[in-house]
Design a protein around this motif. Structure first.
Motif, PDB file in Angstrom:
ATOM      1  N   GLU A 165       0.771  -1.222   0.008  1.00  0.00           N
ATOM      2  CA  GLU A 165      -0.106   0.000  -0.148  1.00  0.00           C
ATOM      3  C   GLU A 165       0.848   1.334   0.090  1.00  0.00           C
ATOM      4  N   GLY A 166       2.053   1.143   0.448  1.00  0.00           N
ATOM      5  CA  GLY A 166       3.118   2.373   0.594  1.00  0.00           C
ATOM      6  C   GLY A 166       4.466   1.875   0.973  1.00  0.00           C
ATOM      7  N   SER A 167       5.314   2.624   0.883  1.00  0.00           N
ATOM      8  CA  SER A 167       6.639   2.554   1.050  1.00  0.00           C
ATOM      9  C   SER A 167       7.490   2.028  -0.467  1.00  0.00           C
ATOM     10  N   TYR A 168       8.566   1.659  -0.474  1.00  0.00           N
ATOM     11  CA  TYR A 168       9.056   0.982  -1.589  1.00  0.00           C
ATOM     12  C   TYR A 168       9.461  -0.383  -1.282  1.00  0.00           C
ATOM     13  N   PHE A 169       8.689  -1.078  -0.567  1.00  0.00           N
ATOM     14  CA  PHE A 169       8.883  -2.587  -0.308  1.00  0.00           C
ATOM     15  C   PHE A 169       7.694  -3.390  -0.812  1.00  0.00           C
ATOM     16  N   GLN A 170       7.900  -4.655  -1.147  1.00  0.00           N
ATOM     17  CA  GLN A 170       7.089  -5.837  -1.471  1.00  0.00           C
ATOM     18  C   GLN A 170       7.309  -6.887  -0.799  1.00  0.00           C
ATOM     19  N   CYS A 171       6.239  -7.408   0.042  1.00  0.00           N
ATOM     20  CA  CYS A 171       6.519  -8.616   0.928  1.00  0.00           C
ATOM     21  C   CYS A 171       5.870  -9.529   0.169  1.00  0.00           C
ATOM     22  N   VAL A 172       6.342 -10.852   0.267  1.00  0.00           N
ATOM     23  CA  VAL A 172       5.945 -12.076  -0.617  1.00  0.00           C
ATOM     24  C   VAL A 172       6.124 -13.309   0.715  1.00  0.00           C
ATOM     25  N   GLY A 173       4.736 -14.178   0.452  1.00  0.00           N
ATOM     26  CA  GLY A 173       4.877 -15.640   1.090  1.00  0.00           C
ATOM     27  C   GLY A 173       5.739 -16.558   0.354  1.00  0.00           C
ATOM     28  N   TYR A 174       6.531 -17.641   0.993  1.00  0.00           N
ATOM     29  CA  TYR A 174       7.053 -18.268  -0.042  1.00  0.00           C
ATOM     30  C   TYR A 174       6.693 -19.853   0.349  1.00  0.00           C
ATOM     31  N   SER A 175       5.705 -19.990   1.046  1.00  0.00           N
ATOM     32  CA  SER A 175       5.312 -21.404   1.593  1.00  0.00           C
ATOM     33  C   SER A 175       5.150 -22.309   0.474  1.00  0.00           C
ATOM     34  N   ALA A 176       4.545 -21.958  -0.593  1.00  0.00           N
ATOM     35  CA  ALA A 176       4.413 -22.841  -1.767  1.00  0.00           C
ATOM     36  C   ALA A 176       5.636 -23.215  -2.409  1.00  0.00           C
ATOM     37  N   ILE A 177       6.817 -22.729  -1.880  1.00  0.00           N
ATOM     38  CA  ILE A 177       8.094 -22.750  -2.743  1.00  0.00           C
ATOM     39  C   ILE A 177       8.881 -23.594  -1.854  1.00  0.00           C
ATOM     40  N   SER A 178       9.123 -23.096  -0.704  1.00  0.00           N
ATOM     41  CA  SER A 178      10.164 -23.877   0.401  1.00  0.00           C
ATOM     42  C   SER A 178       9.536 -23.901   1.966  1.00  0.00           C
ATOM     43  N   ASP A 179      10.025 -24.763   2.731  1.00  0.00           N
ATOM     44  CA  ASP A 179       9.879 -24.944   3.896  1.00  0.00           C
ATOM     45  C   ASP A 179      11.149 -24.539   4.909  1.00  0.00           C
ATOM     46  N   LEU A 180      12.030 -23.696   4.281  1.00  0.00           N
ATOM     47  CA  LEU A 180      13.114 -23.347   4.821  1.00  0.00           C
ATOM     48  C   LEU A 180      12.852 -22.042   5.781  1.00  0.00           C
ATOM     49  N   THR A 181      13.519 -21.783   6.771  1.00  0.00           N
ATOM     50  CA  THR A 181      12.986 -20.606   7.621  1.00  0.00           C
ATOM     51  C   THR A 181      13.390 -19.464   6.608  1.00  0.00           C
ATOM     52  N   GLU A 182      13.087 -18.215   7.205  1.00  0.00           N
ATOM     53  CA  GLU A 182      13.197 -17.180   6.350  1.00  0.00           C
ATOM     54  C   GLU A 182      14.665 -16.655   6.089  1.00  0.00           C
TER      55      GLU A 182
END
Length: 386
Positions: free
Chosen positions: A317-334
């Motif tokens: 909605e604002g800032s210059y960041f984009q967060c994404v979830g990766y659960s469908a790609i990997s079960d590694l820690t962040e």
């Protein structure tokens, strides 16, 4: 021969080490990865702004400015805030130019937090807030934003308020989640704080990056909050000059008086020719008025490319960041996933876990899209493998 030794020094910040931003940037450099981790542009600022600094230097504006900042710049900041948010600050008494927003936040905390005072922070949060509070001798009271949406939980904020609460730190547009507080959110916060003497430290460094037709809801725009708030912003974020480290604080005169007592002894004042250049550059409001459209183009380009991957896109909605979830790609820690993404895919991101004191894991990472379109395209080509 006399034995020479360095005396042991008990740390003021024993739990602080190298930041995740430094770690991931070094890893990105080592592996030739596209660095979408740290939040700074890879493109130049407006050449007119550089020319204005050069002109100020050649005019001999190279000695100490007034402690609170060059009057012309404080005038320009006050005029901008009044035009955008309808609140008039006295530039002589209520606007202070700072050595970046990070110094502004530290100084605000040091001037108002006494040993034993409590300060509420909303997690995930920018990594300077906690150490700033510790340096002031305060106690950090951590209240989570709602997992998944990162919206403020006003019931939990209300429960965290106590007779020892000195201040609350609010950041909108928000780093790292890219969520934005609404005017209704500010009204709910004002209602909670109304019967208290709790101060507000409002971190608004991304104020000019709000998307999809929304308006930034500044604490300055809410009279009750403005009366108890240190409002912090950043020329570095607004004008693509993060390395210049210049920001400002707007606060009522009684709060500004205390702020300046600390400011004069931890930095005294800020780079003179840059202040004069910024004052002249601000005569044209278009660079900050057009910033949302400038970055929304980059956000949309990046989001469109990510839709071809298995990432789950969270709202930006604002800032210059984009967060994404990766659960469908990997079960590694962040942290492990970011390391893998950097070394194997060639794109660096930042985990959200360092923005939480307890390292809360959600399988979400943060990208920064404050990059040239070509940089974003290169990153998207690599991420397309996912």
């Amino acid at each position: 021969m006399t034995h020479v030794r360095t005396p042991a020094l008990p740390s003021r910040l024993p739990h602080v080490g190298t930041t995740i931003f430094s770690v991931m940037s070094a890893l990105a450099h080592e592996h030739g990865a596209v660095n979408l981790g740290q939040g700074f542009p890879d493109f130049d600022c407006d050449a007119r702004l550089v020319d204005a600094v050069t002109a100020a230097m050649r005019e001999g504006l190279n000695q100490y400015p007034p402690m609170p900042g060059v009057p012309a710049l404080r005038d320009a900041v006050a005029a901008k805030i009044e035009a955008l948010y309808g609140h008039r600050y006295d530039p002589a008494r209520e606007i202070t130019i700072t050595a970046g927003a990070t110094q502004a936040i530290l100084t605000a905390i040091l001037c108002c937090v006494h040993p034993g005072d409590e300060v509420i922070v909303l997690e995930p949060c920018y990594d300077s807030y906690g150490p700033n509070i510790e340096l002031a001798g305060g106690r950090i009271v951590r209240v989570p934003l709602t997992p998944g949406t990162f919206r403020p939980d006003f019931h939990r904020i209300a429960a965290a308020l106590s007779p020892r609460t000195r201040a609350i730190v609010v950041n909108s547009p928000h780093n790292p989640s890219a969520t934005v507080w609404s005017a209704d959110d500010l009204a709910r916060l004002a209602a909670l704080l109304r019967p208290t003497d709790v101060l507000l430290i409002s971190d608004e460094v991304y104020e000019h990056m709000v998307y999809d037709g929304r308006a930034h809801a500044s604490a300055s725009s809410h009279p009750e909050l403005a009366a108890r708030a240190f409002v912090v912003s950043s020329f570095g974020k607004t004008y693509h000059v993060t390395g210049w480290k210049v920001g400002y604080v707007a606060a009522p005169a009684p709060l500004s008086d205390e702020f300046r007592k600390v400011h004069q002894f931890n930095v005294f004042t800020v780079n003179t020719p840059v202040q004069h250049a910024l004052a002249r550059y601000m005569a044209d409001p278009q660079p900050y008025l057009g910033l949302s459209a400038f970055y929304q183009h980059k956000r949309d380009l990046f989001r469109d490319g990510l839709r071809t991957t298995r990432f789950e896109l969270l709202p930006s909605e604002g800032s210059y960041f984009q967060c994404v979830g990766y659960s469908a790609i990997s079960d590694l820690t962040e942290a492990e996933f970011c390391r893998w993404l950097t070394t194997e895919i060639g794109v660096a991101a930042i985990p959200l876990t360092p923005f939480y004191a307890d390292g809360f894991e959600q399988r979400i990472v943060r990208f920064c899209f404050a990059k040239k379109d070509a940089t974003l395209q290169q990153a998207l080509q690599r991420l397309a493998r996912l």
